[in-house]
Design an enzyme around this catalytic site. Structure first.
Site, PDB file in Angstrom:
ATOM      1  N   SER A   1       0.883  -1.170   0.000  1.00 34.37           N
ATOM      2  CA  SER A   1       0.000   0.000   0.000  1.00 34.37           C
ATOM      3  C   SER A   1       0.924   1.224   0.000  1.00 34.37           C
ATOM      4  CB  SER A   1      -0.899   0.025   1.242  1.00 34.37           C
ATOM      5  OG  SER A   1      -1.695  -1.122   1.283  1.00 34.37           O
TER       6      SER A   1
ATOM      7  N   LYS B   1      -6.414   2.824  -2.732  1.00 35.81           N
ATOM      8  CA  LYS B   1      -6.185   2.087  -1.477  1.00 35.81           C
ATOM      9  C   LYS B   1      -6.060   3.046  -0.287  1.00 35.81           C
ATOM     10  CE  LYS B   1      -4.981  -1.133   1.422  1.00 35.81           C
ATOM     11  NZ  LYS B   1      -5.959  -2.087   1.950  1.00 35.81           N
TER      12      LYS B   1
ATOM     13  N   LYS C   1       0.197   5.189   8.217  1.00 39.39           N
ATOM     14  CA  LYS C   1       0.877   5.525   6.946  1.00 39.39           C
ATOM     15  C   LYS C   1      -0.146   5.751   5.835  1.00 39.39           C
ATOM     16  CE  LYS C   1       1.661   1.967   4.783  1.00 39.39           C
ATOM     17  NZ  LYS C   1       1.032   1.052   3.837  1.00 39.39           N
TER      18      LYS C   1
HETATM   19  P1  NDP Z   1       4.347  -6.658   7.976  1.00 40.84           P
HETATM   20  O1  NDP Z   1       4.861  -5.598   8.845  1.00 40.84           O
HETATM   21  O2  NDP Z   1       3.671  -7.858   8.563  1.00 40.84           O
HETATM   22  O3  NDP Z   1       5.522  -7.232   7.026  1.00 40.84           O
HETATM   23  C1  NDP Z   1       6.363  -6.358   6.356  1.00 40.84           C
HETATM   24  C2  NDP Z   1       7.278  -7.126   5.406  1.00 40.84           C
HETATM   25  O4  NDP Z   1       8.206  -6.191   4.847  1.00 40.84           O
HETATM   26  C3  NDP Z   1       8.111  -8.198   6.104  1.00 40.84           C
HETATM   27  O5  NDP Z   1       8.401  -9.217   5.194  1.00 40.84           O
HETATM   28  C4  NDP Z   1       9.396  -7.408   6.451  1.00 40.84           C
HETATM   29  O6  NDP Z   1      10.531  -8.229   6.583  1.00 40.84           O
HETATM   30  C5  NDP Z   1       9.527  -6.556   5.218  1.00 40.84           C
HETATM   31  N1  NDP Z   1      10.338  -5.364   5.488  1.00 40.84           N
HETATM   32  C6  NDP Z   1      10.121  -4.418   6.429  1.00 40.84           C
HETATM   33  N2  NDP Z   1      11.051  -3.443   6.362  1.00 40.84           N
HETATM   34  C7  NDP Z   1      11.889  -3.806   5.354  1.00 40.84           C
HETATM   35  C8  NDP Z   1      13.052  -3.221   4.787  1.00 40.84           C
HETATM   36  N3  NDP Z   1      13.556  -2.068   5.248  1.00 40.84           N
HETATM   37  N4  NDP Z   1      13.666  -3.871   3.766  1.00 40.84           N
HETATM   38  C9  NDP Z   1      13.178  -5.020   3.296  1.00 40.84           C
HETATM   39  N5  NDP Z   1      12.067  -5.642   3.771  1.00 40.84           N
HETATM   40  C10 NDP Z   1      11.441  -5.024   4.791  1.00 40.84           C
HETATM   41  O7  NDP Z   1       3.377  -5.949   6.920  1.00 40.84           O
HETATM   42  P2  NDP Z   1       2.093  -6.537   6.183  1.00 40.84           P
HETATM   43  O8  NDP Z   1       2.446  -7.807   5.510  1.00 40.84           O
HETATM   44  O9  NDP Z   1       0.932  -6.483   7.085  1.00 40.84           O
HETATM   45  O10 NDP Z   1       1.851  -5.376   5.090  1.00 40.84           O
HETATM   46  C11 NDP Z   1       2.591  -5.279   3.881  1.00 40.84           C
HETATM   47  C12 NDP Z   1       1.895  -4.236   3.010  1.00 40.84           C
HETATM   48  O11 NDP Z   1       0.543  -4.645   2.747  1.00 40.84           O
HETATM   49  C13 NDP Z   1       1.791  -2.855   3.693  1.00 40.84           C
HETATM   50  O12 NDP Z   1       1.944  -1.855   2.739  1.00 40.84           O
HETATM   51  C14 NDP Z   1       0.377  -2.860   4.272  1.00 40.84           C
HETATM   52  O13 NDP Z   1      -0.114  -1.557   4.438  1.00 40.84           O
HETATM   53  C15 NDP Z   1      -0.369  -3.665   3.222  1.00 40.84           C
HETATM   54  N6  NDP Z   1      -1.582  -4.345   3.675  1.00 40.84           N
HETATM   55  C16 NDP Z   1      -1.606  -5.106   4.820  1.00 40.84           C
HETATM   56  C17 NDP Z   1      -2.793  -5.748   5.205  1.00 40.84           C
HETATM   57  C18 NDP Z   1      -2.882  -6.600   6.442  1.00 40.84           C
HETATM   58  O14 NDP Z   1      -4.020  -7.011   6.793  1.00 40.84           O
HETATM   59  N7  NDP Z   1      -1.786  -6.924   7.137  1.00 40.84           N
HETATM   60  C19 NDP Z   1      -4.026  -5.589   4.443  1.00 40.84           C
HETATM   61  C20 NDP Z   1      -3.872  -4.837   3.218  1.00 40.84           C
HETATM   62  C21 NDP Z   1      -2.702  -4.228   2.880  1.00 40.84           C
HETATM   63  P3  NDP Z   1      10.948  -8.903   7.999  1.00 40.84           P
HETATM   64  O15 NDP Z   1      10.316 -10.253   7.991  1.00 40.84           O
HETATM   65  O16 NDP Z   1      12.422  -8.925   7.956  1.00 40.84           O
HETATM   66  O17 NDP Z   1      10.417  -7.991   9.094  1.00 40.84           O
END
Ligand code: NDP
Length: 295
Positions: free
Chosen positions: A95, A170, A239
């Site tokens: 997102s 979104k 965010k």
């Molecule tokens: P999480 O916080 O659960 O996961 C984030 C992911 O990004 C992890 O794999 C993390 O890796 C990785 N990450 C974080 N920082 C970095 C970095 N600096 N470099 C590389 N990788 C990084 O987030 P979500 O999965 O919940 O959300 C992901 C996206 O989807 C967001 O934009 C969110 O707004 C959107 N979204 C989420 C929903 C939900 O229900 N959760 C619903 C709809 C949209 P690591 O494992 O190392 O921490």
């Protein structure tokens, strides 16, 4: 199809799990132990670097917290850009924000790589069921290329307009989610203090005009039960409201409601921390009211 997926977080993991059943999948995750555990469970290959992942993929999918992380993963000697091949398709399911996506799309086009912003909606449950709603920004031909890939984890796949349009849609959707969470929390807290049972209040709202996804699903499942599962971080919703505020500003639309909700969510993020779930904003309302909202 050879697909590379980066970002095995709360929503990325169930999305990638669908692709592992269908495609030749390679994954990369910042915390590599998560990628190894994922592949041990679903059957796929772990790439050592984003570059390695991109060099083997026809389609690269990112699902990261914000557009900042997407842009960062493109850069550097081990970054995606160093591996991406001309003719590849880059699908960003983060997102993210429209301005960064337009910049990334322009940059990738120089390498012959097409870009699609394709944020998802429906939460972890819909991701597990493979029926997410996907909001796509792309030129029409690139949208048609992306559609069959997205069908691996999405059900309603909507083309909103050029690059950035998916992210704009979104952000506005999630700003409305945030409005609903706070407004319903405030209303329920007042009703409970006025002597109405929270369960009855929700039942009445849900057969009346004040209902929403928050009243029909989220509050009954998470707040009334007191279970407060952590599936979507409040920090990420903060965010999203910030992106929506920026879109209002850029388009010259006054947004006092969304502005205020953004301020309240940023405050909640400071108080509750980076790991709190988005529904936990209601805990701050309960705290101020001195009463819990339970069924
Ligand atoms: P999480 O916080 O659960 O996961 C984030 C992911 O990004 C992890 O794999 C993390 O890796 C990785 N990450 C974080 N920082 C970095 C970095 N600096 N470099 C590389 N990788 C990084 O987030 P979500 O999965 O919940 O959300 C992901 C996206 O989807 C967001 O934009 C969110 O707004 C959107 N979204 C989420 C929903 C939900 O229900 N959760 C619903 C709809 C949209 P690591 O494992 O190392 O921490």
């Amino acid at each position: 199809m050879r697909v590379g997926f980066l970002g095995l977080g709360a929503i990325g993991s169930p999305m990638a799990a669908h692709l592992a059943r269908r495609d030749e999948l390679t994954v990369w995750n910042r915390t590599s132990s998560r990628a190894s555990a994922f592949c041990a469970r679903y059957g796929c290959r772990v790439a050592a670097t984003p570059r390695e992942l991109a060099s083997e993929a026809q389609v690269v999918i990112t699902c990261l917290p914000t557009s900042r992380e997407v842009e960062a993963l493109l850069q550097g000697p081990d970054g995606l850009e160093a591996g991406l091949r001309s003719g590849a398709l880059f699908i960003d399911c983060t997102s993210g924000d429209p301005a960064t996506s337009r910049r990334v799309a322009e940059r990738l086009s120089r390498y012959g790589v097409a870009f699609v912003d394709a944020p998802v909606s429906g939460g972890v449950a819909a991701a597990e069921a493979g029926n997410l709603t996907i909001m796509v920004g792309a030129d029409p031909a690139t949208f048609e290329r992306a559609r069959p890939v997205l069908a691996g984890f999405g059900k309603r796949i909507e083309h909103l307009g050029p690059v950035g349009a998916g992210h704009a849609m979104k952000a506005v959707n999630n700003a409305l989610l945030a409005v609903n969470i706070l407004a319903l929390g405030e209303g329920l807290a007042a009703l409970v203090k006025a002597g109405v049972s929270a369960r009855t209040a929700i039942n009445v709202l849900n057969s009346s005009s004040g209902r929403s996804f928050v009243s029909e699903v989220l509050v009954p499942e998470r707040v009334l039960t007191g279970s407060w599962p952590r599936t979507f971080r409040l920090a990420l919703l903060d965010k999203d409201v910030g992106i929506a505020r920026e879109i209002l500003r850029e388009t010259g639309v006054d947004g006092p409601v969304i502005d205020l909700v953004g301020t309240l969510f940023s405050r909640a993020r400071t108080e509750l921390g980076e790991q709190a779930d988005h529904l936990e904003a209601i805990k701050l309302i309960e705290r101020q009211a001195g009463r819990e909202i339970r069924g």
